[in-house]
Design an enzyme around this catalytic site. Structure first.
Site, mmCIF file in Angstrom:
data_model
loop_
_atom_site.group_PDB
_atom_site.id
_atom_site.type_symbol
_atom_site.label_atom_id
_atom_site.label_comp_id
_atom_site.label_asym_id
_atom_site.label_seq_id
_atom_site.Cartn_x
_atom_site.Cartn_y
_atom_site.Cartn_z
ATOM 1 N NE ARG A 53 -7.517 4.245 65.698
ATOM 2 C CZ ARG A 53 -6.748 5.273 65.366
ATOM 3 N NH1 ARG A 53 -6.241 6.029 66.306
ATOM 4 N NH2 ARG A 53 -6.493 5.558 64.109
ATOM 5 C CG HIS A 189 1.267 -1.501 43.260
ATOM 6 N ND1 HIS A 189 1.672 -0.224 43.526
ATOM 7 C CD2 HIS A 189 0.349 -1.396 42.275
ATOM 8 C CE1 HIS A 189 1.026 0.606 42.729
ATOM 9 N NE2 HIS A 189 0.217 -0.071 41.958
ATOM 10 C CD GLU A 227 -1.799 7.533 39.070
ATOM 11 O OE1 GLU A 227 -2.680 6.952 39.722
ATOM 12 O OE2 GLU A 227 -0.883 8.170 39.585
ATOM 13 C CG HIS A 251 5.383 2.550 41.025
ATOM 14 N ND1 HIS A 251 5.555 1.618 42.008
ATOM 15 C CD2 HIS A 251 4.261 3.239 41.367
ATOM 16 C CE1 HIS A 251 4.584 1.735 42.909
ATOM 17 N NE2 HIS A 251 3.792 2.714 42.541
ATOM 18 C CE LYS A 346 -1.505 10.813 42.394
ATOM 19 N NZ LYS A 346 -1.924 9.431 42.143
HETATM 20 C C1 BG6 Z 1 0.793 4.197 44.011
HETATM 21 C C2 BG6 Z 1 0.815 5.684 44.187
HETATM 22 O O1 BG6 Z 1 2.029 3.633 44.342
HETATM 23 O O2 BG6 Z 1 0.463 3.872 42.666
HETATM 24 C C3 BG6 Z 1 -0.490 6.305 43.749
HETATM 25 O O3 BG6 Z 1 1.061 5.997 45.550
HETATM 26 C C4 BG6 Z 1 -0.858 5.861 42.368
HETATM 27 O O4 BG6 Z 1 -0.433 7.726 43.818
HETATM 28 C C5 BG6 Z 1 -0.800 4.349 42.263
HETATM 29 O O5 BG6 Z 1 -2.161 6.323 42.084
HETATM 30 C C6 BG6 Z 1 -1.062 3.879 40.847
HETATM 31 O O6 BG6 Z 1 -1.129 2.492 40.808
HETATM 32 P P1 BG6 Z 1 -1.839 1.724 39.602
HETATM 33 O O7 BG6 Z 1 -1.598 0.299 39.904
HETATM 34 O O8 BG6 Z 1 -3.282 2.121 39.662
HETATM 35 O O9 BG6 Z 1 -1.193 2.208 38.359
#
Ligand code: BG6
Length: 490
Positions: A53, A189, A227, A251, A346
């Site tokens: 935007r 990812h 985390e 994941h 978390k």
């Molecule tokens: C993401 C989640 O897919 O993965 C996040 O939405 C999380 O909440 C993140 O913090 C963690 O990824 P990584 O690569 O830092 O372990």
């Protein structure tokens, strides 16, 4: 083992990046393009068109992107390298609500493609909130940019892939109205992380691992993702998601599928083998086999941090889980009697992710007092590597002590591991979908997650609070104790 794609350069391609000013794009996606370019892995006919935007000129966009890349790239930032990449950057101003802006985008993509020699190949990278998917897909179809019949087109989408099985199916049917399955790349990812990519080669190429890979020797498998960070300004999304939808559904279930799958034979794909696993997963008696928690205030990352309910944007009475643990059984001859335990949270005591095979204790009578259990640990982060943990006689004494044998990427390989997004962007451009979960995998993982979420919604009292900086709620420990086991220390 060398990645077979490491020397392959994708065909020329013009990429439209939606959500280019968002957190993920600034921190991961734009830097990944720079890192790939720096490593010589982008084709000469590459163009990137940012869609946002902001009232930016092409030069202003490029200057902004440079700042973000400088801040977040993995390889060294070099002015000279960026100055060669910059001419490949284009910008189109617009919002998803403005239909005419997609005509502008089409013109900009055509211009970029012509100038760079992308030969009509297009990739649409959707790093946007899920609520915007339908609009963007409809608009891409409306202006004739998205085309189901054009094999030169691809779409990359970021999670969440829906909130439950039903919404995932809606998303899948929307996607399949514009793209065919081979054009769709769903990003998880974790599958781009080096150690995750190494799970199959390590296991299948090394008899010392593959020989032990079954419930004949393995007592159970633990898949953990800890985390230290909290919700980090993502309350709007996270309040609706929670730990199980955010991480366990994707994941952790993918890690389970990769760990439990059989070797692909005679042209079978890893995806097919993962699907077999996901189909054979079951959960039951969830009162005893699941746990969920929410972080309260405490000391984490070396400072006092607030509880989840006090985070900006979070309902002060929120029942959202920031920790989830679950026992999953895989009905296959290989895993009979060896359950998989998943946990994630978390604001825990450390940032760490691993897959651990925990071995049965020897049956034969031993002159030694019972000691710990042997494990084989695949550490995904930090300090990627593999650790064998076992018992050794202490020097000069008739007692057993824990011992460790290890392989760490850092000491074994001179080159640093690529960021997950480098691997994923490159594979999407190469058209290699093996690292991207398919529609069926995603839906099967939702089936399990829905069952868990439904149970939790009927039993709100299952939510426990845990102190920030701890290793999670007591319920997680109890879950293991019921089976006469305990979690490995992370
Ligand atoms: C993401 C989640 O897919 O993965 C996040 O939405 C999380 O909440 C993140 O913090 C963690 O990824 P990584 O690569 O830092 O372990």
């Amino acid at each position: 083992m060398e990645n077979s794609y490491s020397n392959r350069i994708p065909e020329p391609c013009a990429v439209a990046l939606f959500g280019v000013t968002g957190h993920l794009s600034r921190h991961k996606i734009l830097p990944a393009f720079y890192d790939l370019f720096h490593r010589g892995l982008l084709p000469a006919g590459f163009a990137l068109v940012g869609f946002a935007r902001r009232e930016w000129s092409r030069e202003e966009f490029t200057e902004w992107a440079k700042g973000e890349i400088r801040e977040n790239c993995r390889t060294d930032f070099k002015e000279g390298v960026f100055s060669l990449l910059a001419p490949h950057f284009y910008f189109c101003r617009g919002s998803f609500d403005e239909e005419e802006r997609f005509e502008d985008l089409k013109r900009e993509m055509e211009k970029a493609s012509r100038e760079q020699g992308a030969g009509g190949r297009k990739m649409f990278y959707l790093s946007i909130p899920p609520a915007s998917f339908p609009k963007v897909i409809e608009r891409l179809k409306g202006c004739g940019l998205a085309d189901l019949n054009d094999p030169l087109q691809k779409v990359v989408i970021e999670k969440p892939f829906g909130w439950d099985l039903e919404s995932a199916k809606d998303l899948d049917s929307l996607l399949s109205s514009a793209f065919s399955p081979s054009q769709i790349f769903r990003v998880d990812h974790y599958l781009g992380k080096e150690m995750v990519q190494n799970l199959l080669p390590l296991r299948f190429e090394n008899p010392i691992f593959s020989a032990l890979w079954s419930s004949k020797y393995v007592d159970h498998v633990e898949i953990s993702m800890f985390e230290t960070a909290g919700v980090e300004g993502r309350a709007g999304y996270y309040e609706k998601a929670g730990a199980a939808r955010d991480v366990l559904q994707n994941h952790l279930m993918q890690l389970l599928a990769l760990t439990a799958m059989e070797r692909p034979e005679g042209g079978e794909s890893a995806r097919e083998k993962k699907i077999e696993v996901l189909k054979s997963c079951s959960i039951k008696d969830l009162k005893r086999t699941s746990a969920r928690g929410q972080y309260a205030s405490g000391f984490a990352e070396g400072r006092f941090v607030r509880g989840y309910r006090q985070e900006p944007g979070v309902d002060p009475l929120s029942l959202t889980d920031t920790f989830a643990a679950l026992k999953v059984e895989v009905a296959s001859p290989r895993w009979e009697g060896a359950p998989f335990y998943l946990r994630t949270g978390k604001r825990l005591d450390k940032r760490s992710a691993e897959v651990a095979l925990v071995f049965r204790r020897p049956e034969a009578a031993s002159p030694f007092a019972p000691a710990g259990q042997d494990s084989l640990v695949f550490k995904i982060q930090p300090d990627e590597g593999v650790w064998a943990e076992f018992e050794s006689k202490a020097p000069g004494r008739e007692i057993l002590r824990d011992a460790r044998m290890g392989f760490s990427y850092r000491s074994e390989f001179a080159e640093g591991s690529p960021e997950a997004y480098e691997n994923l962007v490159l594979d999407a451009m190469l058209g290699d979908g093996s690292l991207f979960p398919s529609e069926e995998e995603t839906e099967l993982a939702w089936k399990i997650t829905d069952e868990l979420e439904e149970f939790w919604s009927l039993e709100p009292s299952t939510l426990e609070f845990y102190e920030a900086g701890s290793c999670g709620p007591l319920g997680a420990a109890r879950l293991m104790e019921r089976d006469g086991r305990k979690w490995r220390k992370m």
